[in-house]
Motif scaffolding. Structure first.
Motif, mmCIF file in Angstrom:
data_model
loop_
_atom_site.group_PDB
_atom_site.id
_atom_site.type_symbol
_atom_site.label_atom_id
_atom_site.label_comp_id
_atom_site.label_asym_id
_atom_site.label_seq_id
_atom_site.Cartn_x
_atom_site.Cartn_y
_atom_site.Cartn_z
ATOM 1 N N LEU A 211 1.512 -1.549 0.149
ATOM 2 C CA LEU A 211 0.552 0.270 -0.008
ATOM 3 C C LEU A 211 0.859 0.874 -0.087
ATOM 4 O O LEU A 211 1.608 1.150 1.118
ATOM 5 C CB LEU A 211 -0.541 0.163 0.940
ATOM 6 N N VAL A 212 0.804 1.929 -1.476
ATOM 7 C CA VAL A 212 1.807 3.485 -1.136
ATOM 8 C C VAL A 212 0.858 4.322 -0.942
ATOM 9 O O VAL A 212 0.100 4.406 -1.651
ATOM 10 C CB VAL A 212 2.094 3.150 -2.539
ATOM 11 N N GLU A 213 1.374 5.180 0.198
ATOM 12 C CA GLU A 213 0.221 6.234 0.535
ATOM 13 C C GLU A 213 1.662 7.165 0.247
ATOM 14 O O GLU A 213 2.114 7.944 0.570
ATOM 15 C CB GLU A 213 -0.564 5.797 1.813
ATOM 16 N N GLY A 214 0.287 8.592 0.038
ATOM 17 C CA GLY A 214 1.488 9.694 -0.016
ATOM 18 C C GLY A 214 0.625 11.501 -0.105
ATOM 19 O O GLY A 214 -0.446 11.102 -0.139
ATOM 20 N N GLY A 215 1.717 12.843 -0.035
ATOM 21 C CA GLY A 215 0.606 13.891 0.018
ATOM 22 C C GLY A 215 0.980 14.444 0.278
ATOM 23 O O GLY A 215 2.785 15.060 -0.206
ATOM 24 N N ILE A 216 0.955 15.576 -0.035
ATOM 25 C CA ILE A 216 1.737 17.360 -0.494
ATOM 26 C C ILE A 216 0.683 17.934 0.218
ATOM 27 O O ILE A 216 -0.362 18.031 0.260
ATOM 28 C CB ILE A 216 1.649 18.097 -1.249
ATOM 29 N N ASP A 217 1.065 18.262 1.676
ATOM 30 C CA ASP A 217 -0.073 19.288 2.528
ATOM 31 C C ASP A 217 -0.973 20.111 1.690
ATOM 32 O O ASP A 217 0.082 21.030 1.060
ATOM 33 C CB ASP A 217 1.042 20.289 4.008
ATOM 34 N N GLY A 218 -1.903 20.508 1.485
ATOM 35 C CA GLY A 218 -2.573 22.034 1.345
ATOM 36 C C GLY A 218 -3.148 21.152 -0.215
ATOM 37 O O GLY A 218 -3.807 21.613 -1.019
ATOM 38 N N ILE A 219 -2.486 20.181 -0.992
ATOM 39 C CA ILE A 219 -2.831 19.584 -1.895
ATOM 40 C C ILE A 219 -3.784 18.853 -2.106
ATOM 41 O O ILE A 219 -4.297 18.725 -3.236
ATOM 42 C CB ILE A 219 -1.384 20.146 -3.139
ATOM 43 N N GLY A 220 -3.197 17.448 -1.794
ATOM 44 C CA GLY A 220 -3.610 16.765 -1.797
ATOM 45 C C GLY A 220 -3.242 15.195 -1.077
ATOM 46 O O GLY A 220 -2.291 15.452 -1.051
ATOM 47 N N ALA A 221 -3.262 14.058 -1.026
ATOM 48 C CA ALA A 221 -3.046 12.197 -0.879
ATOM 49 C C ALA A 221 -3.365 11.777 -1.875
ATOM 50 O O ALA A 221 -4.793 11.673 -3.348
ATOM 51 C CB ALA A 221 -3.555 12.024 0.089
ATOM 52 N N ILE A 222 -2.521 10.551 -2.012
ATOM 53 C CA ILE A 222 -2.577 9.251 -3.220
ATOM 54 C C ILE A 222 -2.499 8.022 -2.394
ATOM 55 O O ILE A 222 -1.872 7.648 -0.972
ATOM 56 C CB ILE A 222 -1.867 9.122 -3.876
ATOM 57 N N ALA A 223 -3.591 6.948 -2.270
ATOM 58 C CA ALA A 223 -3.419 5.490 -1.980
ATOM 59 C C ALA A 223 -3.479 4.462 -2.564
ATOM 60 O O ALA A 223 -4.689 4.782 -3.068
ATOM 61 C CB ALA A 223 -4.280 5.730 -0.558
ATOM 62 N N ASN A 224 -2.495 3.889 -3.046
ATOM 63 C CA ASN A 224 -2.953 3.228 -4.430
ATOM 64 C C ASN A 224 -2.386 1.635 -3.757
ATOM 65 O O ASN A 224 -1.217 1.503 -3.357
ATOM 66 C CB ASN A 224 -2.152 2.620 -5.894
ATOM 67 N N ARG A 225 -3.103 0.634 -3.823
ATOM 68 C CA ARG A 225 -2.875 -0.959 -3.919
ATOM 69 C C ARG A 225 -1.969 -0.961 -5.013
ATOM 70 O O ARG A 225 -2.632 -1.725 -5.706
ATOM 71 C CB ARG A 225 -3.712 -0.943 -2.715
ATOM 72 N N PHE A 226 -0.702 -2.323 -4.721
ATOM 73 C CA PHE A 226 0.289 -3.229 -6.052
ATOM 74 C C PHE A 226 -0.905 -4.377 -5.815
ATOM 75 O O PHE A 226 -0.715 -4.852 -4.872
ATOM 76 C CB PHE A 226 1.143 -2.700 -6.136
ATOM 77 N N THR A 227 -1.168 -5.047 -6.360
ATOM 78 C CA THR A 227 -2.037 -6.350 -6.693
ATOM 79 C C THR A 227 -1.350 -7.355 -8.059
ATOM 80 O O THR A 227 -0.568 -6.111 -8.821
ATOM 81 C CB THR A 227 -3.274 -5.935 -7.507
#
Length: 227
Positions: A211-227
């Motif tokens: 599970l790869v999660e990341g973000g930039i404060d004030g901009i947004g976030a991602i969360a992707n599971r690699f299958t």
């Protein structure tokens, strides 16, 4: 008469809107954080950032499950601030560049690092290392009216809850306006272009199930599971 082939134009989500951002081209900046340039064997005091491309249909949502790509044993994550261009132009000045921006998003420039290393060693193009299917992860784009033009903000990425990348967009060697100005001397920028602006240090391997999660404060976030 034969029916024409069905074609779906690539597009990206716009935050808090039912509208979509039509994606025309994807440009990426290499070695735009000093610490990442060093970890990749570069010299940030001597080597300016350079540009490469991904196909527009490499876009994949920042919440999607992503199948592990073929032909690699070393898939890497690269968290990045992404600039969405809303107005076109060439030979743009740094002062005029902010007016070209529609909005900003969080991206993950997925890289088949083993293929990239082979390409570098052989003096060959990086296309299959960088421009493969679903290699351009993107969060919903936040319009400038909502977020302004960020100059400093934490940028981070974790894998299975463990922080891998943690920096600040203020540490970019070339700031956003200069990137746009420089790129516009090579190509005419147009509405629908996306610019992935480089990644801080800490890039690393992704394996199936992560599970790869990341973000930039004030901009947004991602969360992707690699299958």
């Amino acid at each position: 008469m034969n029916e024409p082939f069905p074609v779906t134009a690539p597009s990206a989500a716009i935050a808090d809107s039912d509208q979509r951002f039509p994606v025309r081209r994807i440009f990426c900046v290499g070695k735009n954080y000093a610490d990442h340039a060093r970890e990749m064997g570069g010299d940030p005091d001597r080597e300016p950032p350079f540009f490469f491309s991904k196909p527009a249909d490499a876009i994949v949502a920042g919440t999607a499950a992503i199948a592990m790509p073929p032909r690699t044993e070393n898939l890497h994550h690269e968290i990045e601030l992404v600039v969405a261009i809303g107005k076109g132009g060439r030979d743009i000045t740094s002062d005029d560049a902010p007016a070209m921006v529609f909005g900003y998003a969080v991206g993950n420039d997925l890289t088949r690092r083993d293929l990239q290393a082979d390409a570098k060693a052989g003096g060959r193009p990086w296309d299959m290392a960088k421009g493969f299917d679903r290699s351009a992860v993107l969060s919903p784009i936040r319009p400038v009216a909502a977020v302004g033009h960020p100059a400093a903000a934490r940028i981070w990425l974790s894998v299975n809850g463990e922080t891998r990348q943690d920096g600040d967009i203020a540490d970019m060697i070339w700031p956003i306006a200069d990137i746009i100005a420089e790129l516009s001397t090579y190509v005419e920028l147009m509405p629908g272009d996306l610019i992935y602006t480089g990644t801080p240090a800490g890039v690393g391997r992704i394996v199936r199930g992560d599970l790869v999660e990341g973000g930039i404060d004030g901009i947004g976030a991602i969360a992707n599971r690699f299958t």
